[in-house]
Design a protein around this motif. Structure first.
Motif, PDB file in Angstrom:
ATOM      1  N   TRP A   1       7.352  -3.858   6.367  1.00  0.00           N
ATOM      2  CA  TRP A   1       8.388  -4.014   5.335  1.00  0.00           C
ATOM      3  C   TRP A   1       9.485  -2.963   5.507  1.00  0.00           C
ATOM      4  O   TRP A   1      10.674  -3.261   5.405  1.00  0.00           O
ATOM      5  N   ALA A   2       9.091  -1.727   5.784  1.00  0.00           N
ATOM      6  CA  ALA A   2      10.056  -0.632   5.911  1.00  0.00           C
ATOM      7  C   ALA A   2      10.973  -0.831   7.113  1.00  0.00           C
ATOM      8  O   ALA A   2      12.192  -0.680   7.004  1.00  0.00           O
ATOM      9  N   VAL A   3      10.399  -1.174   8.246  1.00  0.00           N
ATOM     10  CA  VAL A   3      11.195  -1.331   9.477  1.00  0.00           C
ATOM     11  C   VAL A   3      12.142  -2.514   9.361  1.00  0.00           C
ATOM     12  O   VAL A   3      13.322  -2.431   9.727  1.00  0.00           O
ATOM     13  N   LYS A   4      11.648  -3.623   8.817  1.00  0.00           N
ATOM     14  CA  LYS A   4      12.466  -4.833   8.733  1.00  0.00           C
ATOM     15  C   LYS A   4      13.487  -4.785   7.602  1.00  0.00           C
ATOM     16  O   LYS A   4      14.580  -5.344   7.715  1.00  0.00           O
ATOM     17  N   ASN A   5      13.137  -4.126   6.504  1.00  0.00           N
ATOM     18  CA  ASN A   5      14.011  -4.082   5.328  1.00  0.00           C
ATOM     19  C   ASN A   5      14.793  -2.790   5.206  1.00  0.00           C
ATOM     20  O   ASN A   5      15.696  -2.681   4.387  1.00  0.00           O
ATOM     21  N   TYR A   6      14.408  -1.794   5.983  1.00  0.00           N
ATOM     22  CA  TYR A   6      14.977  -0.452   5.878  1.00  0.00           C
ATOM     23  C   TYR A   6      14.849   0.060   4.438  1.00  0.00           C
ATOM     24  O   TYR A   6      15.787   0.562   3.833  1.00  0.00           O
ATOM     25  N   ASP A   7      13.647  -0.097   3.909  1.00  0.00           N
ATOM     26  CA  ASP A   7      13.369   0.187   2.504  1.00  0.00           C
ATOM     27  C   ASP A   7      12.367   1.331   2.420  1.00  0.00           C
ATOM     28  O   ASP A   7      11.444   1.422   3.237  1.00  0.00           O
ATOM     29  N   ASN A   8      12.525   2.217   1.433  1.00  0.00           N
ATOM     30  CA  ASN A   8      11.541   3.263   1.219  1.00  0.00           C
ATOM     31  C   ASN A   8      10.253   2.668   0.671  1.00  0.00           C
ATOM     32  O   ASN A   8      10.264   2.039  -0.396  1.00  0.00           O
ATOM     33  N   VAL A   9       9.161   2.850   1.394  1.00  0.00           N
ATOM     34  CA  VAL A   9       7.871   2.318   0.947  1.00  0.00           C
ATOM     35  C   VAL A   9       7.052   3.423   0.307  1.00  0.00           C
ATOM     36  O   VAL A   9       7.290   4.618   0.513  1.00  0.00           O
ATOM     37  N   ALA A  10       6.055   3.006  -0.470  1.00  0.00           N
ATOM     38  CA  ALA A  10       5.253   3.953  -1.245  1.00  0.00           C
ATOM     39  C   ALA A  10       4.132   4.592  -0.431  1.00  0.00           C
ATOM     40  O   ALA A  10       3.659   5.676  -0.768  1.00  0.00           O
ATOM     41  N   ASN A  11       3.711   3.934   0.636  1.00  0.00           N
ATOM     42  CA  ASN A  11       2.600   4.415   1.448  1.00  0.00           C
ATOM     43  C   ASN A  11       3.081   5.524   2.389  1.00  0.00           C
ATOM     44  O   ASN A  11       3.974   5.298   3.214  1.00  0.00           O
ATOM     45  N   ILE A  12       2.509   6.701   2.277  1.00  0.00           N
ATOM     46  CA  ILE A  12       2.977   7.863   3.040  1.00  0.00           C
ATOM     47  C   ILE A  12       2.838   7.650   4.536  1.00  0.00           C
ATOM     48  O   ILE A  12       3.772   7.911   5.308  1.00  0.00           O
ATOM     49  N   GLU A  13       1.684   7.172   4.972  1.00  0.00           N
ATOM     50  CA  GLU A  13       1.453   6.957   6.405  1.00  0.00           C
ATOM     51  C   GLU A  13       2.464   5.962   6.972  1.00  0.00           C
ATOM     52  O   GLU A  13       3.000   6.160   8.068  1.00  0.00           O
ATOM     53  N   ALA A  14       2.747   4.907   6.218  1.00  0.00           N
ATOM     54  CA  ALA A  14       3.697   3.900   6.676  1.00  0.00           C
ATOM     55  C   ALA A  14       5.110   4.474   6.780  1.00  0.00           C
ATOM     56  O   ALA A  14       5.845   4.188   7.728  1.00  0.00           O
TER      57      ALA A  14
END
Length: 432
Positions: free
Chosen positions: A346-359
């Motif tokens: 989701w982060a790579v494709k959306n360039y969105d800050n995700v909640a999962n630290i490892e991700a």
């Protein structure tokens, strides 16, 4: 006629056969597919050409990863999804999983509109997420949702304009005083008209409340259960914003705002504004429509040195509505949705800050160039980003505060009187 009738019957027969062959796609929540999988109905508002394929790929990967659950995606428009969710909970026929607002989890928990999740999670699960995000999903010590994504605000600045104004392009303003100093140097006037405005604090993805939080050492309007609306620093922040409007002039502010748009029409991309506050995903517009723009990013300037670069954040969570038919299967999907693999995608494709630290950290490693620079800055900025969950004692308190702030900004009252009235109005609404 007979030939036509035969053709119509054949078409209906074919449709029936196809429907029978696509049992999973046609499966309804609360039931099972033809091969015995439990159907989990997942509601989102992600229906755009960009986001829908991404979330549906995550769903497809989950469905293919195991043989017990089939997730069915239901798209509902932004304005409808939460109204329909509350109606479905009241009717006893809700979705199994829904994406919902991160700052109002406690409200839904207190109103018994969402399932409690503590029995499905442990400390190791919680530790996957940024602590300030996990805090938003707990109510009276129990979890009622899982963080999915978030945001933060950065200062984007035009390096070319900095050079033209004699400013160091590698040294963005660090304090409010420097922000004012830089802005004046970056202004470009043609007679009485502005060809370029250095900065205006209410342009971009930022409001008066963000600057009030920034000035007041990161305190929101409610701090540890106590009202902190009419504070000296928040009054000063409102007065500071008014000072910008007085310097530029109401006509300049209105004229520039009238031309605002997205993509090439964005004033920062069009180089009509030299410094601009926005969320990290604003970078995708810069990447796609401002290829020749040389820019940098920085935290919001501090009110004064040592006060902190405080920013406001928001975001969304995954939760199980109260009365969902398949909570155990729903939670299994939520764990996948908020796990490192799906979150990184989701982060790579959306360039969105995700909640999962490892991700989030894995996304930084995968990105290159300006993509990496901005995303890494947003992740680092989460350390000074405050979330403001709505307390159950003060439901919808913003509706009492925002009109008073607007009155102050419109010159109908003073900042001090506006915030005094706002605090009194919020105090009266306190839920016993």
């Amino acid at each position: 006629m007979k030939r036509g009738l035969a053709f119509i019957l054949a078409v209906f027969l074919l449709i029936g056969m196809l429907a029978g062959c696509s049992g999973e796609q046609k499966a309804d929540a609360g039931k099972k597919t033809q091969d015995g999988k439990v159907v989990v109905d997942f509601w989102t508002f992600w229906g755009s050409e960009t986001r829908r394929p991404i979330i549906e790929k995550i769903i497809e990967d989950y469905n293919n990863s195991q043989d017990k659950v089939f997730v069915k995606h239901t798209f509902l428009p932004w304005g409808d999804i939460w109204t329909k969710n509350l109606a479905s909970v009241a009717a006893g026929n809700p979705a199994d999983v829904i994406i919902n607002d991160i700052n109002t989890v406690s409200q839904r928990a207190e109103n018994k509109q969402v399932e409690e999740l503590s029995k499905y999670i442990d400390d190791s699960f919680k530790q996957q997420f940024y602590p300030h995000l996990w805090d938003t999903v707990e109510y009276e010590g129990k979890a009622y949702a899982v963080p999915f994504n978030t945001d933060t605000r950065l200062l984007f600045y035009n390096k070319k304009a900095f050079k033209e104004a004699g400013l160091d392009p590698e040294k963005p303003p660090a304090t409010w005083a420097e922000l004012e100093e830089y802005a004046k140097k970056l202004d470009v006037k043609n007679g009485k008209q502005y060809d370029r405005v250095g900065f205006y604090p209410l342009w971009g993805s930022v409001g008066a409340s963000s600057w009030m939080t920034n000035a007041d050492s990161g305190k929101g309007f409610i701090d540890n259960g106590e009202l902190a609306i009419n504070t000296p620093k928040k009054v000063e922040a409102l007065e500071w914003i008014l000072g910008w409007k007085e310097r530029l002039g109401e006509n300049t502010v209105q004229a520039f705002q009238a031309e605002f748009g997205s993509e090439q029409a964005n004033p920062f991309i069009a180089e009509k504004v030299a410094m601009w506050v926005d969320v990290g995903t604003f970078y995708t517009q810069l990447r796609d429509y401002g290829q020749d723009l040389e820019f940098g990013v920085a935290p919001l300037p501090e009110y004064e040195e040592g006060a902190g670069n405080w920013a406001e954040g928001g975001g969304f969570v995954a939760e199980i509505p109260k009365g969902a038919k398949n909570p155990e299967e729903a939670m299994d999907f939520i764990k996948y949705l908020t796990g490192p693999e799906a979150q990184k995608y989701w982060a790579v494709k959306n360039y969105d800050n995700v909640a999962n630290i490892e991700a989030a950290e894995a996304t930084i490693e995968e990105l290159k160039g300006p993509d990496k620079m901005v995303y890494e800055a947003t992740v680092k900025n989460l350390e000074q980003t405050k979330m403001f969950p709505v307390p159950v004692e003060y439901p919808d308190y913003h509706s009492r505060i925002n009109p008073q702030i607007d009155n102050a900004l419109l010159g109908k009252t003073t900042p001090e009187k506006a915030l005094e009235k706002a605090e009194n109005d919020v105090e009266k609404m306190k839920k016993k």
